[in-house]
Design a protein around this motif. Structure first.
Motif, PDB file in Angstrom:
ATOM      1  N   PRO A  15     -44.354 -13.045  27.572  1.00 67.92           N
ATOM      2  CA  PRO A  15     -45.318 -12.124  26.940  1.00 67.92           C
ATOM      3  C   PRO A  15     -44.952 -10.670  27.213  1.00 67.92           C
ATOM      4  O   PRO A  15     -44.353 -10.345  28.244  1.00 67.92           O
ATOM      5  CB  PRO A  15     -46.646 -12.488  27.608  1.00 67.92           C
ATOM      6  CG  PRO A  15     -46.445 -13.862  28.160  1.00 67.92           C
ATOM      7  CD  PRO A  15     -44.998 -13.955  28.526  1.00 67.92           C
ATOM      8  N   ARG A  16     -45.313  -9.800  26.294  1.00 73.89           N
ATOM      9  CA  ARG A  16     -45.191  -8.366  26.521  1.00 73.89           C
ATOM     10  C   ARG A  16     -46.557  -7.725  26.268  1.00 73.89           C
ATOM     11  O   ARG A  16     -47.250  -8.059  25.305  1.00 73.89           O
ATOM     12  CB  ARG A  16     -44.097  -7.736  25.668  1.00 73.89           C
ATOM     13  CG  ARG A  16     -44.194  -7.935  24.176  1.00 73.89           C
ATOM     14  CD  ARG A  16     -42.986  -7.274  23.479  1.00 73.89           C
ATOM     15  NE  ARG A  16     -43.076  -7.262  22.045  1.00 73.89           N
ATOM     16  CZ  ARG A  16     -42.500  -8.157  21.246  1.00 73.89           C
ATOM     17  NH1 ARG A  16     -41.810  -9.144  21.768  1.00 73.89           N
ATOM     18  NH2 ARG A  16     -42.625  -8.058  19.934  1.00 73.89           N
ATOM     19  N   GLY A  17     -46.945  -6.828  27.176  1.00 70.23           N
ATOM     20  CA  GLY A  17     -48.259  -6.220  27.085  1.00 70.23           C
ATOM     21  C   GLY A  17     -49.363  -7.215  27.421  1.00 70.23           C
ATOM     22  O   GLY A  17     -49.136  -8.228  28.088  1.00 70.23           O
ATOM     23  N   ASP A  18     -50.558  -6.943  26.921  1.00 69.42           N
ATOM     24  CA  ASP A  18     -51.730  -7.802  27.131  1.00 69.42           C
ATOM     25  C   ASP A  18     -52.347  -8.093  25.773  1.00 69.42           C
ATOM     26  O   ASP A  18     -53.198  -7.346  25.275  1.00 69.42           O
ATOM     27  CB  ASP A  18     -52.736  -7.111  28.057  1.00 69.42           C
ATOM     28  CG  ASP A  18     -53.862  -8.040  28.493  1.00 69.42           C
ATOM     29  OD1 ASP A  18     -54.114  -9.038  27.789  1.00 69.42           O
ATOM     30  OD2 ASP A  18     -54.493  -7.760  29.530  1.00 69.42           O
ATOM     31  N   ALA A  19     -51.901  -9.188  25.157  1.00 70.68           N
ATOM     32  CA  ALA A  19     -52.325  -9.501  23.795  1.00 70.68           C
ATOM     33  C   ALA A  19     -53.807  -9.855  23.729  1.00 70.68           C
ATOM     34  O   ALA A  19     -54.504  -9.487  22.774  1.00 70.68           O
ATOM     35  CB  ALA A  19     -51.478 -10.631  23.223  1.00 70.68           C
ATOM     36  N   ASP A  20     -54.329 -10.568  24.730  1.00 69.98           N
ATOM     37  CA  ASP A  20     -55.738 -10.972  24.702  1.00 69.98           C
ATOM     38  C   ASP A  20     -56.663  -9.753  24.745  1.00 69.98           C
ATOM     39  O   ASP A  20     -57.644  -9.661  24.003  1.00 69.98           O
ATOM     40  CB  ASP A  20     -56.037 -11.904  25.876  1.00 69.98           C
ATOM     41  CG  ASP A  20     -55.402 -13.281  25.709  1.00 69.98           C
ATOM     42  OD1 ASP A  20     -55.330 -13.755  24.562  1.00 69.98           O
ATOM     43  OD2 ASP A  20     -54.962 -13.863  26.709  1.00 69.98           O
ATOM     44  N   ALA A  21     -56.360  -8.814  25.631  1.00 76.26           N
ATOM     45  CA  ALA A  21     -57.187  -7.614  25.734  1.00 76.26           C
ATOM     46  C   ALA A  21     -57.091  -6.765  24.475  1.00 76.26           C
ATOM     47  O   ALA A  21     -58.099  -6.232  23.986  1.00 76.26           O
ATOM     48  CB  ALA A  21     -56.761  -6.795  26.958  1.00 76.26           C
ATOM     49  N   ALA A  22     -55.880  -6.642  23.944  1.00 73.63           N
ATOM     50  CA  ALA A  22     -55.694  -5.844  22.724  1.00 73.63           C
ATOM     51  C   ALA A  22     -56.406  -6.481  21.545  1.00 73.63           C
ATOM     52  O   ALA A  22     -56.973  -5.784  20.691  1.00 73.63           O
ATOM     53  CB  ALA A  22     -54.203  -5.689  22.432  1.00 73.63           C
ATOM     54  N   ALA A 155     -52.136  -6.515  18.493  1.00 71.72           N
ATOM     55  CA  ALA A 155     -52.013  -7.789  19.193  1.00 71.72           C
ATOM     56  C   ALA A 155     -51.452  -8.846  18.259  1.00 71.72           C
ATOM     57  O   ALA A 155     -51.857  -8.931  17.092  1.00 71.72           O
ATOM     58  CB  ALA A 155     -53.373  -8.239  19.735  1.00 71.72           C
ATOM     59  N   ILE A 157     -50.668 -13.044  18.673  1.00 68.44           N
ATOM     60  CA  ILE A 157     -50.644 -14.283  19.453  1.00 68.44           C
ATOM     61  C   ILE A 157     -50.270 -15.414  18.510  1.00 68.44           C
ATOM     62  O   ILE A 157     -50.899 -15.587  17.462  1.00 68.44           O
ATOM     63  CB  ILE A 157     -52.021 -14.577  20.098  1.00 68.44           C
ATOM     64  CG1 ILE A 157     -52.420 -13.440  21.044  1.00 68.44           C
ATOM     65  CG2 ILE A 157     -51.993 -15.912  20.842  1.00 68.44           C
ATOM     66  CD1 ILE A 157     -53.838 -13.566  21.577  1.00 68.44           C
ATOM     67  N   ASN A 186     -48.116  -5.731  22.099  1.00 67.88           N
ATOM     68  CA  ASN A 186     -48.804  -6.785  22.853  1.00 67.88           C
ATOM     69  C   ASN A 186     -48.627  -8.125  22.133  1.00 67.88           C
ATOM     70  O   ASN A 186     -49.274  -8.383  21.108  1.00 67.88           O
ATOM     71  CB  ASN A 186     -50.294  -6.451  22.984  1.00 67.88           C
ATOM     72  CG  ASN A 186     -50.512  -5.107  23.657  1.00 67.88           C
ATOM     73  OD1 ASN A 186     -50.301  -4.958  24.846  1.00 67.88           O
ATOM     74  ND2 ASN A 186     -50.941  -4.117  22.861  1.00 67.88           N
ATOM     75  N   THR A 188     -47.990 -12.443  22.638  1.00 71.82           N
ATOM     76  CA  THR A 188     -47.934 -13.672  23.430  1.00 71.82           C
ATOM     77  C   THR A 188     -47.541 -14.819  22.518  1.00 71.82           C
ATOM     78  O   THR A 188     -48.193 -15.045  21.484  1.00 71.82           O
ATOM     79  CB  THR A 188     -49.295 -13.980  24.082  1.00 71.82           C
ATOM     80  OG1 THR A 188     -49.617 -12.941  25.007  1.00 71.82           O
ATOM     81  CG2 THR A 188     -49.241 -15.313  24.829  1.00 71.82           C
TER      82      THR A 188
END
Length: 595
Positions: A15-22, A155, A157, A186, A188
């Protein structure tokens, strides 16, 4: 986690960044599940082989295969045979689409019987038996996209689960495309396989990309809908200049040009934004589009070129022609390298006695074998020029090498043909009956610094009968960037065939399995639906000019796979635009449209 033993499998990047938060903070969001069914190759010619033993224990195997070298390696390993005991021959394949990449069970049965009986044996499969091995694995996929008000992705995902057998781990590259195709910080990606009581799946035209880009490109359309944005504009806003998965630049990427030229050819600027805006009679009319992507790959390959005294050149390699035009493309490459007309070249393939070549698959044959053919033929031409300098007399000895050329069955120098010597005479003076050169070509190290791929933009018109729910795909424009196109006719034919299969994937194909009795229920071409002529209408293929001196010396990328990628999504998006009904489960049938 799935095994990575399958050749060519590229696990998802971390993963790169924070996809869930974004995703949670995004202005616009799409989060949905999509599914694709098991699909079966069903080439027109069923699988079968003939094994002919001789009194010395040598086997000649006539097999429907995409790789005679691979088939021979399998037989020598399984049956403990020496390399000189087996010859595999396959000059014509009759379609395969990936089902001929790996030896199937009929081959082992035929060889077992021939060795035991010591007489020729033929084993052929019925159409029903064609459903008992290789197939595209079914998948369930989640795609979640988040974007700002301007449409920029915040994001991505993409998670997928697909099937494998109880005895092998089969993996496709399904989710990686989502981290490569569009710019996003972001991301995932997740991929799992589940063991089922089914035969091991297999590569099937554009394996992984065909089923992986379907939900991604439909989700992009859904995101555009929520933003009240043109789907093409959304893709341009998120255009990726680099491959973020690998953090590498593209060796070439003319996808912008595909979007522009394909949209212009299709007339996309006249598309109304809202669904259900156009109709003719009882039919609702919708326009949809999607992006396609596939890898541009090269493998080590060898080729031989032999010139005889009559001026004919025979070029050979143990590659295959599964209907892709390999015979034609290799003949053209050889003729160009030699500076001779096509009728002076004969190309031979499909025999393990010829120089080694990889499987015909992955859209790498012209890139791999074509590069070897090009080098072998250029070496042969250089040898011929050197012979002319040595044995052609004072005039040939005094001119520069580049001033010596071939003209028909002669070598000439200067501006005219007064200084000429017949190839027959030249070889006779050199004491040679023929002239031969062989070349093996590997991928160049400079490729490792780039991400290499083909790209496409697919535009579709679909018409849906409002009362009956029947769907007609009446117009498709596929704009493809695939480097230098060796033969526009055969290449366009490949892409058009891929489009047909994409329409089939969207509307027709579905393997139906009875889980109570463990049986494929629609194992025939009456119940396993594929398109017929009446289902296919106007298909317009255009190639965007693309120069690439990284992928291989010829600058070519394959087109076998790219034609099918993205088509099912574009059809799905066109159906939504026609009806306002979003279907996320393939194939799109009447019951799903009326649900």
């Amino acid at each position: 986690p799935p095994s990575t033993e399958k050749g060519g499998f590229d696990p998802p990047p971390p993963p790169r960044g924070d996809a869930d938060a974004a995703l949670a903070s995004a202005v616009a969001r799409v989060d949905a599940f999509y599914s694709t069914p098991a699909e079966y190759h069903n080439p027109m010619e069923m699988h079968g082989c003939t094994v002919v033993p001789d009194e010395h224990g040598h086997l000649t195997v006539y097999e429907k295969t995409q790789g005679v070298v691979n088939t021979k390696s399998y037989l020598t390993a399984v049956f403990g045979l020496s390399d000189d005991q087996v010859q595999v021959v396959s000059p014509f394949v009759g379609g395969a689409f990936g089902s001929g990449l790996r030896p199937q069970y009929h081959l082992a049965l035929a060889v077992m019987a021939a060795l035991e009986l010591k007489r020729p044996v033929r084993v052929t499969l019925t159409r029903q038996q064609m459903f008992t091995f290789a197939h595209r694995p079914q998948s369930i996929q989640r795609v979640a996209l988040g974007a700002g008000a301007d449409g920029r992705l915040q994001a991505v995902i993409h998670e997928a689960v697909s099937e494998t057998s109880q005895y092998e781990d089969y993996c496709d590259v399904v989710v990686n495309w989502a981290g490569q195709l569009y710019q996003c910080e972001n991301v995932t990606l997740g991929y799992k396989v589940v063991r089922l009581d089914v035969p091991t799946p297999a590569d099937m035209r554009a394996p992984g990309a065909a089923q992986g880009l379907f939900p991604l490109e439909v989700a992009m359309d859904e995101l555009a809908e929520s933003l009240q944005m043109d789907p093409l504009e959304l893709r341009l806003v998120n255009y990726a200049e680099r491959d973020a998965n690998k953090n590498l630049p593209f060796s070439s990427k003319a996808l912008r040009e595909c979007y522009r030229e394909g949209a212009a050819r299709f007339g996309w600027d006249k598309r109304p934004l809202a669904p259900r805006a156009r109709r003719e009679g009882t039919e609702l009319i919708g326009w949809g589009m999607a992006t396609g992507a596939w890898d541009a790959m090269q493998n080590e390959a060898s080729a031989r070129a032999v010139l005889t005294r009559d001026g004919q050149v025979t070029v050979s390699s143990s590659t295959a022609d599964i209907g892709t035009g390999t015979y034609t493309a290799m003949t053209q490459i050889a003729a160009d390298a030699l500076g001779v007309p096509l009728h002076d070249v004969v190309f031979e393939l499909g025999d393990t006695r010829l120089p080694k070549a990889p499987l015909e698959g992955g859209s790498w044959t012209v890139s791999s074998v074509g590069s070897a053919v090009d080098v072998a033929c250029k070496r042969l031409h250089n040898r011929l020029v050197e012979l002319a300098r040595q044995h052609g007399g004072a005039r040939f000895a005094s001119v520069a090498r580049e001033d010596i050329r071939r003209a028909g069955k002669q070598m000439v120098c200067g501006s005219g043909t007064e200084d000429a010597i017949a190839i027959d005479t030249l070889l006779e003076r050199a004491g040679l009956e023929s002239l031969e050169e062989q070349a093996s070509v590997k991928p160049h190290e400079k490729q490792q610094a780039y991400s290499m791929g083909t790209h496409s933009a697919v535009f579709v018109e679909a018409r849906v009968d409002e009362a009956l729910g029947t769907v007609r795909v009446t117009r498709v424009v596929s704009a493809v960037a695939a480097g230098h196109i060796v033969n526009p006719k055969t290449a366009a034919n490949q892409v058009a065939g891929g489009v047909v299969w994409g329409i089939s994937m969207a509307l027709h194909e579905e393997g139906q399995f009875d889980h109570d009795i463990g049986r494929q229920m629609n194992h025939n071409l009456a119940d396993y639906h594929v398109p017929v002529n009446a289902d296919i209408h106007d298909i317009d293929v255009l190639f965007v000019e693309e120069h690439d001196d990284i992928v291989n010396p010829l600058g070519v990328k394959g087109v076998g796979e790219i034609g099918v990628v993205g088509v099912a999504a574009a059809v799905c998006n066109a159906i939504w635009h026609a009806t306002g009904k979003r279907v996320r489960e393939l194939p799109i049938t009447l019951d799903k449209l009326f649900a």
